[in-house]
Every structure is written in C-alpha cells, then in structure tokens.
Scaffold this motif. Sequence first.
Motif, PDB file in Angstrom:
ATOM      1  N   ALA A  90       6.904  -2.349   9.264  1.00  0.00           N
ATOM      2  CA  ALA A  90       7.951  -3.371   9.388  1.00  0.00           C
ATOM      3  C   ALA A  90       7.520  -4.493  10.337  1.00  0.00           C
ATOM      4  O   ALA A  90       7.804  -5.667  10.081  1.00  0.00           O
ATOM      5  CB  ALA A  90       9.244  -2.734   9.878  1.00  0.00           C
ATOM      6  N   LEU A  91       6.837  -4.147  11.412  1.00  0.00           N
ATOM      7  CA  LEU A  91       6.345  -5.165  12.349  1.00  0.00           C
ATOM      8  C   LEU A  91       5.286  -6.042  11.690  1.00  0.00           C
ATOM      9  O   LEU A  91       5.271  -7.258  11.868  1.00  0.00           O
ATOM     10  CB  LEU A  91       5.783  -4.496  13.607  1.00  0.00           C
ATOM     11  N   SER A  92       4.396  -5.412  10.919  1.00  0.00           N
ATOM     12  CA  SER A  92       3.386  -6.169  10.187  1.00  0.00           C
ATOM     13  C   SER A  92       4.051  -7.100   9.176  1.00  0.00           C
ATOM     14  O   SER A  92       3.657  -8.262   9.020  1.00  0.00           O
ATOM     15  CB  SER A  92       2.426  -5.205   9.475  1.00  0.00           C
ATOM     16  N   ASP A  93       5.066  -6.600   8.502  1.00  0.00           N
ATOM     17  CA  ASP A  93       5.785  -7.386   7.499  1.00  0.00           C
ATOM     18  C   ASP A  93       6.543  -8.542   8.153  1.00  0.00           C
ATOM     19  O   ASP A  93       6.623  -9.641   7.595  1.00  0.00           O
ATOM     20  CB  ASP A  93       6.756  -6.466   6.749  1.00  0.00           C
ATOM     21  N   LEU A 122      -5.347  -3.205  -0.133  1.00  0.00           N
ATOM     22  CA  LEU A 122      -5.067  -4.453  -0.839  1.00  0.00           C
ATOM     23  C   LEU A 122      -4.271  -5.414   0.051  1.00  0.00           C
ATOM     24  O   LEU A 122      -4.512  -6.627   0.048  1.00  0.00           O
ATOM     25  CB  LEU A 122      -4.300  -4.159  -2.128  1.00  0.00           C
ATOM     26  N   LEU A 123      -3.333  -4.880   0.815  1.00  0.00           N
ATOM     27  CA  LEU A 123      -2.555  -5.708   1.734  1.00  0.00           C
ATOM     28  C   LEU A 123      -3.440  -6.292   2.837  1.00  0.00           C
ATOM     29  O   LEU A 123      -3.290  -7.452   3.219  1.00  0.00           O
ATOM     30  CB  LEU A 123      -1.414  -4.888   2.347  1.00  0.00           C
ATOM     31  N   LEU A 124      -4.375  -5.486   3.337  1.00  0.00           N
ATOM     32  CA  LEU A 124      -5.310  -5.981   4.352  1.00  0.00           C
ATOM     33  C   LEU A 124      -6.170  -7.112   3.776  1.00  0.00           C
ATOM     34  O   LEU A 124      -6.409  -8.130   4.438  1.00  0.00           O
ATOM     35  CB  LEU A 124      -6.198  -4.845   4.864  1.00  0.00           C
ATOM     36  N   GLY A 125      -6.624  -6.927   2.538  1.00  0.00           N
ATOM     37  CA  GLY A 125      -7.401  -7.972   1.869  1.00  0.00           C
ATOM     38  C   GLY A 125      -6.591  -9.241   1.677  1.00  0.00           C
ATOM     39  O   GLY A 125      -7.109 -10.358   1.824  1.00  0.00           O
ATOM     40  N   ALA A 126      -5.302  -9.076   1.367  1.00  0.00           N
ATOM     41  CA  ALA A 126      -4.429 -10.243   1.184  1.00  0.00           C
ATOM     42  C   ALA A 126      -4.244 -10.985   2.507  1.00  0.00           C
ATOM     43  O   ALA A 126      -4.205 -12.222   2.528  1.00  0.00           O
ATOM     44  CB  ALA A 126      -3.080  -9.801   0.628  1.00  0.00           C
ATOM     45  N   MET A 185      -0.131 -14.050  -2.292  1.00  0.00           N
ATOM     46  CA  MET A 185       1.317 -14.083  -2.498  1.00  0.00           C
ATOM     47  C   MET A 185       1.740 -13.032  -3.517  1.00  0.00           C
ATOM     48  O   MET A 185       2.792 -12.398  -3.379  1.00  0.00           O
ATOM     49  CB  MET A 185       1.744 -15.466  -2.980  1.00  0.00           C
ATOM     50  N   ALA A 186       0.909 -12.835  -4.547  1.00  0.00           N
ATOM     51  CA  ALA A 186       1.201 -11.814  -5.555  1.00  0.00           C
ATOM     52  C   ALA A 186       1.159 -10.417  -4.935  1.00  0.00           C
ATOM     53  O   ALA A 186       2.007  -9.572  -5.224  1.00  0.00           O
ATOM     54  CB  ALA A 186       0.191 -11.912  -6.699  1.00  0.00           C
ATOM     55  N   VAL A 187       0.174 -10.184  -4.079  1.00  0.00           N
ATOM     56  CA  VAL A 187       0.051  -8.887  -3.408  1.00  0.00           C
ATOM     57  C   VAL A 187       1.292  -8.596  -2.580  1.00  0.00           C
ATOM     58  O   VAL A 187       1.880  -7.510  -2.664  1.00  0.00           O
ATOM     59  CB  VAL A 187      -1.208  -8.859  -2.516  1.00  0.00           C
ATOM     60  N   PHE A 188       1.714  -9.576  -1.790  1.00  0.00           N
ATOM     61  CA  PHE A 188       2.879  -9.376  -0.930  1.00  0.00           C
ATOM     62  C   PHE A 188       4.198  -9.473  -1.695  1.00  0.00           C
ATOM     63  O   PHE A 188       5.239  -9.098  -1.176  1.00  0.00           O
ATOM     64  CB  PHE A 188       2.862 -10.374   0.228  1.00  0.00           C
ATOM     65  N   GLY A 189       4.132  -9.960  -2.921  1.00  0.00           N
ATOM     66  CA  GLY A 189       5.336  -9.984  -3.740  1.00  0.00           C
ATOM     67  C   GLY A 189       5.667  -8.630  -4.340  1.00  0.00           C
ATOM     68  O   GLY A 189       6.809  -8.376  -4.727  1.00  0.00           O
ATOM     69  N   LEU A 209       3.645  -5.221  -3.354  1.00  0.00           N
ATOM     70  CA  LEU A 209       3.288  -3.993  -2.636  1.00  0.00           C
ATOM     71  C   LEU A 209       4.183  -3.608  -1.457  1.00  0.00           C
ATOM     72  O   LEU A 209       4.376  -2.406  -1.223  1.00  0.00           O
ATOM     73  CB  LEU A 209       1.828  -4.077  -2.179  1.00  0.00           C
ATOM     74  N   PRO A 210       4.704  -4.544  -0.655  1.00  0.00           N
ATOM     75  CA  PRO A 210       5.553  -4.100   0.455  1.00  0.00           C
ATOM     76  C   PRO A 210       6.714  -3.207   0.028  1.00  0.00           C
ATOM     77  O   PRO A 210       6.993  -2.192   0.671  1.00  0.00           O
ATOM     78  CB  PRO A 210       6.046  -5.418   1.066  1.00  0.00           C
ATOM     79  N   ASN A 211       7.393  -3.564  -1.062  1.00  0.00           N
ATOM     80  CA  ASN A 211       8.499  -2.716  -1.537  1.00  0.00           C
ATOM     81  C   ASN A 211       8.002  -1.355  -1.993  1.00  0.00           C
ATOM     82  O   ASN A 211       8.679  -0.337  -1.803  1.00  0.00           O
ATOM     83  CB  ASN A 211       9.238  -3.406  -2.682  1.00  0.00           C
ATOM     84  N   ALA A 212       6.800  -1.330  -2.582  1.00  0.00           N
ATOM     85  CA  ALA A 212       6.219  -0.051  -3.009  1.00  0.00           C
ATOM     86  C   ALA A 212       5.883   0.817  -1.795  1.00  0.00           C
ATOM     87  O   ALA A 212       6.068   2.045  -1.821  1.00  0.00           O
ATOM     88  CB  ALA A 212       4.963  -0.300  -3.839  1.00  0.00           C
ATOM     89  N   VAL A 213       5.393   0.191  -0.734  1.00  0.00           N
ATOM     90  CA  VAL A 213       5.078   0.924   0.500  1.00  0.00           C
ATOM     91  C   VAL A 213       6.356   1.474   1.125  1.00  0.00           C
ATOM     92  O   VAL A 213       6.404   2.630   1.556  1.00  0.00           O
ATOM     93  CB  VAL A 213       4.341   0.014   1.506  1.00  0.00           C
ATOM     94  N   ILE A 214       7.400   0.654   1.169  1.00  0.00           N
ATOM     95  CA  ILE A 214       8.684   1.112   1.713  1.00  0.00           C
ATOM     96  C   ILE A 214       9.232   2.282   0.900  1.00  0.00           C
ATOM     97  O   ILE A 214       9.783   3.241   1.447  1.00  0.00           O
ATOM     98  CB  ILE A 214       9.715  -0.041   1.736  1.00  0.00           C
ATOM     99  N   ALA A 215       9.054   2.224  -0.414  1.00  0.00           N
ATOM    100  CA  ALA A 215       9.506   3.326  -1.275  1.00  0.00           C
ATOM    101  C   ALA A 215       8.755   4.613  -0.938  1.00  0.00           C
ATOM    102  O   ALA A 215       9.360   5.693  -0.886  1.00  0.00           O
ATOM    103  CB  ALA A 215       9.298   2.960  -2.743  1.00  0.00           C
ATOM    104  N   ASP A 216       7.447   4.506  -0.701  1.00  0.00           N
ATOM    105  CA  ASP A 216       6.653   5.675  -0.312  1.00  0.00           C
ATOM    106  C   ASP A 216       7.149   6.246   1.018  1.00  0.00           C
ATOM    107  O   ASP A 216       7.311   7.466   1.171  1.00  0.00           O
ATOM    108  CB  ASP A 216       5.176   5.304  -0.171  1.00  0.00           C
TER     109      ASP A 216
END
Length: 208
Positions: free
Chosen positions: A10-13, A72-76, A112-116, A118-125
Amino acid sequence: FSNREFTVFALSDLVYWIAVTMFQSSLLYYITVLLNLPDTMFGTLFILLGVGSFIFYVPVNLLAKRVGKKSLLLGAFVMFVLVYIAGAFMGMMPISTTLQAYLLVALASIPMAVFGILPNAVIADIAEYDAKRTGVRREGMFFGTRTFMSKIGQMFSMLILSALLLYEVNGSNELGIRLTAVFAAVFCLVGMITLFFYNEKKILEGLK
C-alpha cells in the motif's frame, strides 16, 4: 495494516499515485510550455495514453504469469523513472517536438498498463492469503483501503505540483515544470525500493 505485506504494498502504491498524478497533470504543460505545441494536442495524447495502455493489457497478463506480478511492477517502476527523466528534458532533445510528445506518451503507456491491472491482482492475493490465515474475509477492507491510499496520493501530488508550478525564474515557470518530472521520477524510485520489501513468495506459497 496489521498485515505487513499489505502495508508495504500500500505504501508503494501510494507513492506510485503521487508520481503518476503529477505526470498526468503536468502533461499539458509539457506540451504547451516545454514543447511549444498547441494545447489541442493534449486531448490526442491523453487518448493515446489510454488506448496504448489498453493495448498492452493482454501482454501484461501473459508476462505476469511467467515472471510474477512483483517483478513486472518493479520493471514498470524502472520504465516510469526513465519516462519521467525524459520528461524533464522535453524540448531539449535533437528531434522534433511533436515526435518527442508521441514518444513520451507511447513509452508511458506500457508501465501504465502494468499498474492498471496488477495492483488489484496483488491486493486480491493478499486478501485471500489473509482470509486463509485469519479465517476472516476482509476483501472489501483491503480494496477500500487501497482506494483511500490512492486518493491521499493524488491529494499530495496536487500540493507538490501546485508548489512547483509557482516556482519561477526570470518570470518563467519552465524550471518548475521540469522539476515536476524530476520529482515524479524520485517518487517512483522510492516506490520501487519500497516494493522490494513486499514478500510475494510468502503470499503465493500461503495460497497453495
């Protein structure tokens, strides 16, 4: 926030939202002041940013399954840092200003596509992992908190952006506009470093 992995993510986001809001809000100034192009290009470039992100949604999903969401998020984040650094030098490159504008937006559409997605997928995990660990399903709290954090990030970005746009040298705020890109790059770097501490392996193993 008692869930460590959620707090780190959440802090990273939060830092991501500060950076991306600064970029999107400064785009008009990059076009009209730094590149000396007509403001009518703003609408075209903003649409291109959205369409470009949408095009990369499928490749992002496929790559996430291969390399993992965190990687992938780190790469983005790295791509965003490079894009924002390029933004700081808009109008100073030895190519046409129109091409500079299109290249900046085209490159920005990938992270922008990555952050559009993956964050929700990470939160779901994280929410699923938390439910297995505690026996309590709190998906709404996790997603709601993430949304709240994004609003805080957008608020802070507006405060920083307003201060930078008021910074003038010899009656011009060109330096302040360039500094918006520098600040966005720094925030992305902070977000990337924070994300390193997210233990994706622990979450995924807990879901098996």
